[in-house]
Design a protein around this motif. Sequence first.
Motif, PDB file in Angstrom:
ATOM      1  N   VAL A 129       0.829  -1.199   0.000  1.00 21.74           N
ATOM      2  CA  VAL A 129       0.000   0.000   0.000  1.00 21.74           C
ATOM      3  C   VAL A 129       0.867   1.254   0.000  1.00 21.74           C
ATOM      4  O   VAL A 129       0.575   2.228  -0.714  1.00 21.74           O
ATOM      5  CB  VAL A 129      -0.968  -0.002   1.200  1.00 21.74           C
ATOM      6  CG1 VAL A 129      -1.638   1.367   1.356  1.00 21.74           C
ATOM      7  CG2 VAL A 129      -2.031  -1.073   1.008  1.00 21.74           C
ATOM      8  N   GLU A 130       1.947   1.258   0.779  1.00 19.91           N
ATOM      9  CA  GLU A 130       2.811   2.442   0.795  1.00 19.91           C
ATOM     10  C   GLU A 130       3.417   2.688  -0.572  1.00 19.91           C
ATOM     11  O   GLU A 130       3.444   3.832  -1.056  1.00 19.91           O
ATOM     12  CB  GLU A 130       3.921   2.295   1.829  1.00 19.91           C
ATOM     13  CG  GLU A 130       4.768   3.570   1.917  1.00 19.91           C
ATOM     14  CD  GLU A 130       5.986   3.451   2.805  1.00 19.91           C
ATOM     15  OE1 GLU A 130       6.401   4.469   3.375  1.00 19.91           O
ATOM     16  OE2 GLU A 130       6.524   2.324   2.925  1.00 19.91           O
ATOM     17  N   ARG A 131       3.894   1.655  -1.231  1.00 18.23           N
ATOM     18  CA  ARG A 131       4.479   1.840  -2.566  1.00 18.23           C
ATOM     19  C   ARG A 131       3.450   2.365  -3.552  1.00 18.23           C
ATOM     20  O   ARG A 131       3.731   3.261  -4.350  1.00 18.23           O
ATOM     21  CB  ARG A 131       5.037   0.507  -3.065  1.00 18.23           C
ATOM     22  CG  ARG A 131       6.287   0.031  -2.337  1.00 18.23           C
ATOM     23  CD  ARG A 131       6.579  -1.409  -2.682  1.00 18.23           C
ATOM     24  NE  ARG A 131       7.725  -1.910  -1.956  1.00 18.23           N
ATOM     25  CZ  ARG A 131       7.959  -3.203  -1.760  1.00 18.23           C
ATOM     26  NH1 ARG A 131       7.119  -4.111  -2.233  1.00 18.23           N
ATOM     27  NH2 ARG A 131       9.030  -3.598  -1.098  1.00 18.23           N
ATOM     28  N   THR A 132       2.251   1.808  -3.511  1.00 17.81           N
ATOM     29  CA  THR A 132       1.208   2.251  -4.426  1.00 17.81           C
ATOM     30  C   THR A 132       0.826   3.695  -4.157  1.00 17.81           C
ATOM     31  O   THR A 132       0.610   4.489  -5.080  1.00 17.81           O
ATOM     32  CB  THR A 132      -0.027   1.342  -4.299  1.00 17.81           C
ATOM     33  OG1 THR A 132       0.357  -0.019  -4.504  1.00 17.81           O
ATOM     34  CG2 THR A 132      -1.085   1.718  -5.328  1.00 17.81           C
ATOM     35  N   LEU A 133       0.756   4.069  -2.879  1.00 15.79           N
ATOM     36  CA  LEU A 133       0.413   5.431  -2.502  1.00 15.79           C
ATOM     37  C   LEU A 133       1.447   6.416  -3.043  1.00 15.79           C
ATOM     38  O   LEU A 133       1.100   7.434  -3.661  1.00 15.79           O
ATOM     39  CB  LEU A 133       0.339   5.533  -0.979  1.00 15.79           C
ATOM     40  CG  LEU A 133       0.063   6.906  -0.377  1.00 15.79           C
ATOM     41  CD1 LEU A 133      -1.367   7.325  -0.660  1.00 15.79           C
ATOM     42  CD2 LEU A 133       0.326   6.895   1.127  1.00 15.79           C
ATOM     43  N   ILE A 134       2.721   6.131  -2.851  1.00 17.41           N
ATOM     44  CA  ILE A 134       3.766   7.043  -3.296  1.00 17.41           C
ATOM     45  C   ILE A 134       3.853   7.078  -4.817  1.00 17.41           C
ATOM     46  O   ILE A 134       4.054   8.138  -5.420  1.00 17.41           O
ATOM     47  CB  ILE A 134       5.108   6.648  -2.662  1.00 17.41           C
ATOM     48  CG1 ILE A 134       5.025   6.818  -1.139  1.00 17.41           C
ATOM     49  CG2 ILE A 134       6.251   7.481  -3.223  1.00 17.41           C
ATOM     50  CD1 ILE A 134       6.234   6.299  -0.395  1.00 17.41           C
ATOM     51  N   ASP A 135       3.676   5.934  -5.469  1.00 13.33           N
ATOM     52  CA  ASP A 135       3.679   5.925  -6.935  1.00 13.33           C
ATOM     53  C   ASP A 135       2.538   6.770  -7.487  1.00 13.33           C
ATOM     54  O   ASP A 135       2.696   7.486  -8.484  1.00 13.33           O
ATOM     55  CB  ASP A 135       3.565   4.495  -7.460  1.00 13.33           C
ATOM     56  CG  ASP A 135       4.867   3.713  -7.293  1.00 13.33           C
ATOM     57  OD1 ASP A 135       5.884   4.328  -6.910  1.00 13.33           O
ATOM     58  OD2 ASP A 135       4.860   2.498  -7.553  1.00 13.33           O
ATOM     59  N   ALA A 136       1.366   6.686  -6.859  1.00 14.98           N
ATOM     60  CA  ALA A 136       0.225   7.485  -7.310  1.00 14.98           C
ATOM     61  C   ALA A 136       0.529   8.972  -7.205  1.00 14.98           C
ATOM     62  O   ALA A 136       0.170   9.765  -8.087  1.00 14.98           O
ATOM     63  CB  ALA A 136      -1.022   7.139  -6.494  1.00 14.98           C
ATOM     64  N   LEU A 137       1.211   9.358  -6.140  1.00 10.39           N
ATOM     65  CA  LEU A 137       1.568  10.764  -5.962  1.00 10.39           C
ATOM     66  C   LEU A 137       2.606  11.205  -6.986  1.00 10.39           C
ATOM     67  O   LEU A 137       2.463  12.241  -7.645  1.00 10.39           O
ATOM     68  CB  LEU A 137       2.102  10.979  -4.546  1.00 10.39           C
ATOM     69  CG  LEU A 137       2.617  12.382  -4.209  1.00 10.39           C
ATOM     70  CD1 LEU A 137       1.489  13.402  -4.308  1.00 10.39           C
ATOM     71  CD2 LEU A 137       3.230  12.400  -2.815  1.00 10.39           C
ATOM     72  N   LEU A 138       3.659  10.425  -7.158  1.00 14.03           N
ATOM     73  CA  LEU A 138       4.742  10.824  -8.046  1.00 14.03           C
ATOM     74  C   LEU A 138       4.337  10.789  -9.512  1.00 14.03           C
ATOM     75  O   LEU A 138       4.609  11.723 -10.272  1.00 14.03           O
ATOM     76  CB  LEU A 138       5.958   9.924  -7.818  1.00 14.03           C
ATOM     77  CG  LEU A 138       6.671  10.096  -6.473  1.00 14.03           C
ATOM     78  CD1 LEU A 138       7.761   9.039  -6.312  1.00 14.03           C
ATOM     79  CD2 LEU A 138       7.257  11.490  -6.340  1.00 14.03           C
ATOM     80  N   LEU A 139       3.682   9.723  -9.940  1.00 15.96           N
ATOM     81  CA  LEU A 139       3.309   9.603 -11.351  1.00 15.96           C
ATOM     82  C   LEU A 139       2.244  10.612 -11.744  1.00 15.96           C
ATOM     83  O   LEU A 139       2.184  11.065 -12.884  1.00 15.96           O
ATOM     84  CB  LEU A 139       2.816   8.177 -11.642  1.00 15.96           C
ATOM     85  CG  LEU A 139       3.903   7.105 -11.653  1.00 15.96           C
ATOM     86  CD1 LEU A 139       3.277   5.721 -11.673  1.00 15.96           C
ATOM     87  CD2 LEU A 139       4.827   7.282 -12.852  1.00 15.96           C
ATOM     88  N   GLY A 140       1.400  10.986 -10.787  1.00 20.95           N
ATOM     89  CA  GLY A 140       0.315  11.892 -11.115  1.00 20.95           C
ATOM     90  C   GLY A 140       0.578  13.339 -10.806  1.00 20.95           C
ATOM     91  O   GLY A 140      -0.167  14.211 -11.273  1.00 20.95           O
ATOM     92  N   HIS A 141       1.667  13.632 -10.048  1.00 22.79           N
ATOM     93  CA  HIS A 141       1.770  15.006  -9.556  1.00 22.79           C
ATOM     94  C   HIS A 141       3.153  15.640  -9.657  1.00 22.79           C
ATOM     95  O   HIS A 141       3.269  16.850  -9.566  1.00 22.79           O
ATOM     96  CB  HIS A 141       1.297  15.058  -8.105  1.00 22.79           C
ATOM     97  CG  HIS A 141       0.857  16.418  -7.669  1.00 22.79           C
ATOM     98  ND1 HIS A 141      -0.128  17.140  -8.313  1.00 22.79           N
ATOM     99  CD2 HIS A 141       1.292  17.222  -6.658  1.00 22.79           C
ATOM    100  CE1 HIS A 141      -0.298  18.301  -7.716  1.00 22.79           C
ATOM    101  NE2 HIS A 141       0.555  18.382  -6.713  1.00 22.79           N
TER     102      HIS A 141
END
Length: 343
Positions: free
Chosen positions: A206-218
Amino acid sequence: MSSAARDNHLAWAQGEENATPEPVGVTVLRAVSSDEAEDVVSRIFLPNQVRALEPGPVNMSLVAMRVGATTVGQLAYGRHLRLLTDEATHLHVNTPVSGSVVSRAGGSEPLTTTNRSAAVFAPGAPAEIEWSADAAQLCVMVPHSTLQDELEALVDREVKEPFRLPFHMSLDTSQGRVWRSMVNLLSEELSTRGRMLSHPAAERQVERTLIDALLLGHVQSHTEALDRSASPVLPSTIARAVELLNDHPEEAWSTTTLARAVHVSLRSLQNGFIRHLGKPPMTYLRELRLTRIRQDLEEASVMTTTVESVAYAWGMVHMGRFAAAYRQAFGELPSQTLKRLPA
């Protein structure tokens, strides 16, 4: 909760050396005065001052937990007030789940956020945040080093220059909707007191997915590097990635960790899976896990086995989504498979 246990719960959020390293679950804290509210938020997130903008007591509630190195918490004050923070040392993302919030950071123009937007506070600047009386926010705090490591994994090189994250994040875009889904997941997890994230493998994923969502989208400063078309992946690389997934489907894989394991960029891995297998790597992994789970359920006894234990063993951590995916794949619920007696 005893005072010692409470202090230890709060210690993990600040990275104190004496904090217990094992997962400590969810912390539920309340405050009825400005001083108490300041103390709670200071110890979980960062030093702050509360300024009431209407008469009456504060009715603060904070439900928080650690997800790897990241701290998440759902925070509400129950009162119209202004929060003044010290300079942040980590990145903070505040996403309203109710009410409205007006935020400023480092002299920026005021930003009004609702449940359709989020405010992203970069390290190194103080913030001023005005909460409506009915406002509640899902607050995420990520250490800068964690962001840096994940960004380098995504762009497949060392990142020496600073990376920029815009103050405003819209949740109406395709990337923003991914972040919204993560907020919904975390809010649900906090409301159920950390039942899913009590599993270490689920916590890491979950932590990896959360950070990837932030970085890839923002992250805008490295958009070109993140979106650059990668050179074609050799089938041997895809074969190695498939072998890893088949040998260890229970591991907390993400596209990033799989790309790192086979020494290619994230984009190369994504493109290679779609080109050669017709699906992204995480779709391949989900289908593989479902097949393994079905095999185990067909051979198990309902007297000694639960669907949940089998699903967790193969890395499926969200029971509602798992059950829906299982039914879509096999035309029945996993509990129906388990109840059938082996031939």
